[in-house]
Design an enzyme around this catalytic site. Structure first.
Site, PDB file in Angstrom:
ATOM      1  CE  LYS A  33      -3.926  -3.095   3.400  1.00 20.70           C
ATOM      2  NZ  LYS A  33      -5.339  -3.125   3.149  1.00 20.70           N
TER       3      LYS A  33
ATOM      4  CG  ASP B 219       2.797  -2.382  -1.975  1.00 14.86           C
ATOM      5  OD1 ASP B 219       2.466  -1.931  -0.852  1.00 14.86           O
ATOM      6  OD2 ASP B 219       2.058  -2.417  -2.731  1.00 14.86           O
TER       7      ASP B 219
ATOM      8  CE1 TYR C 265      -5.263  -4.307  -6.532  1.00 12.63           C
ATOM      9  CE2 TYR C 265      -5.172  -3.785  -4.186  1.00 12.63           C
ATOM     10  CZ  TYR C 265      -5.915  -3.401  -5.320  1.00 12.63           C
ATOM     11  OH  TYR C 265      -6.869  -2.551  -5.426  1.00 12.63           O
TER      12      TYR C 265
END
Ligand code: HOZ
Length: 439
Positions: free
Chosen positions: A268, A240, A145
């Site tokens: 994050k 990623d 994702y």
């Protein structure tokens, strides 16, 4: 029995106001058939709901809270920064300070652009890869994702996997046809795709440690294979590391596995709990980004001073030299995580429940499965009913976990040995509840 009366009322009201009552799908707890606790505040290793329940938190806001909630150094830095104004939409020195620190830890990032979310980072990195190579196709992996931009909502993990809709309505056929999805950890499949259409591929984007089909680790040599194939076919390799950055190791998966990508996406932790993400990498590629080059990308709140402050304070804590004789920050987290998982394995075995646990530094996950989980298909084959029973028992006992087996759990510097012992003891009861399902 956990009292969630106030949370239930708050959720009923929120459902009238927001789709599913939430601003991000997995938070709704729909997949575990219960109401989500509504959060009042969080401190250190704990999170507290509006009913007054206290939980040991292993969600950590889905990853960012690596130093624990409301760390005094982060709070102080934010309080000071807020008095100087919350947004300017103009360059500041703190952007360069954060950039320098990130680039020290990630030598593959020679130039960086700050954005506001992981979605923005991956979406912009793909546009850049297309602009740089003049090619249109991208390759992604099933169950990975990368946020919710159109090109990447094809065979995606996280909430898409949780709710069983891995490809989203609203993504046009034209967009979807430029996205090729391949099973993760399957060298043959990616080699075949690259042999067939490699010369049309702008980029291969991967979560080098996959965190959105549950935690799934790359097989030995797999990331090297991706590096070799992309080099051979003139495509860019994008890591990623929004989730595994600063977690798989301080320098992310690229340091842990010794592979240098062309571009990296971070998120994050880089914002220390405020909305920050970034993409960066080789200088010659990043030189194509506007205003140095023609590939456009912009944002009013990019490089926001409060967000930069939280990110910088957090990174300063986790990169600080350890005191004499102590392990460094990342190592401490890794050791704590290992202890917790050993405890879970021992208790599961005693209860006769088959589990698989995975760890990458301070990230960890559990599957109720007899066999190891190497890709999205394996993850879907793990027993989600058992996960649900286990999850609910843990919540009842004050352990706050992600409400889906397709997510990852996170350790923080605020977690104590006592937390870990309590979490292992809670898991013992939860495994007993799972074992009882089979009787
Ligand atoms: N699904 C994302 C994590 N993999 C974000 C979840 C949230 O913030 O609700």
């Amino acid at each position: 029995m956990l009292n969630l009366t106030k949370s239930a009322a708050a959720f009923a009201e929120a459902k009238e106001l927001m789709p599913g009552g939430v601003n991000s799908p997995v938070r709704s707890y729909k997949s575990v058939d219960c109401n989500p606790p509504f959060i009042d505040h969080a401190l250190g290793d704990k999170i507290y709901d509006i009913d007054g329940n206290e939980y040991i938190d292993y969600v950590g806001s889905w990853g960012p809270m690596v130093v624990g909630h409301a760390h005094p150094k982060v709070v102080k830095a934010l309080q000071e920064a807020a008095t100087r104004g919350t947004s300017y939409g103009a360059p500041t020195c703190i952007e360069s300070e954060l950039a320098k620190l990130v680039m020290e830890v990630y030598p593959s990032i020679e130039t960086i652009r700050m954005v506001n979310s992981g979605t923005e980072a991956t979406m912009s990195a793909l546009r850049l890869a297309r602009g740089y190579t003049g090619r249109e196709k991208i390759v992604k992996f099933i169950g990975c994702y990368h946020g919710h931009s159109d090109s990447l909502l094809v065979n995606a993990g996280s909430g898409m996997a949780t709710f069983g809709v891995p490809s989203s309505p609203g993504v046009t056929k034209g967009t979807a046809q430029d996205t090729i999805s391949v099973p993760y950890n399957d060298e043959e499949a990616i080699t075949k795709v690259m042999e067939e259409v490699g010369d049309e591929v702008a980029a291969v984007i991967v979560e080098p440690v996959a965190g959105n089909m549950g935690l799934v680790l790359p097989k030995q040599g797999y990331l090297r294979k991706l590096r070799d194939l992309t080099e051979k076919h003139g495509a860019l390799l994008i890591f990623d590391e929004v989730m595994c950055g600063f977690r798989a190791s301080l320098g992310g998966a690229q340091a842990a596995y010794g592979i240098t990508p062309d571009l990296t996406c971070l998120g994050k932790i880089i914002g220390g709990g405020l909305p920050v993400a970034a993409y960066g990498g080789r200088k010659d590629i990043m030189a194509k980004v506007s205003p140095s080059g023609p590939v456009y990308q912009a944002g009013t709140l990019s490089g926001n001073p409060l967000a930069m402050t939280a990110g910088l304070a957090t990174l300063q804590i986790i990169t600080a030299e350890p005191e004499d004789g102590k392990a460094d920050y990342s190592r401490e987290l890794t050791l704590k995580t290992k202890k917790l998982l050993l405890g879970w394995q021992e208790k599961a075995k005693a209860a006769g429940v088959a589990i698989q646990v995975h760890q990458a530094g301070s990230m960890f996950g559990i599957f109720f499965s007899e066999k190891d989980v190497l890709n999205y298909e394996d993850s879907c084959n793990a027993d989600q009913e058992k996960f649900k029973v286990w999850f609910k028992s843990m919540l009842e006992q004050g352990i706050y976990l992600a409400p889906s087996q397709f997510e990852t759990l996170f350790m923080s510097g605020a977690h104590t040995d006592e937390d870990i012992d309590r979490t292992i003891a809670a898991a013992e009861k939860a495994f007993a509840a799972v074992a009882a399902m089979e009787k």
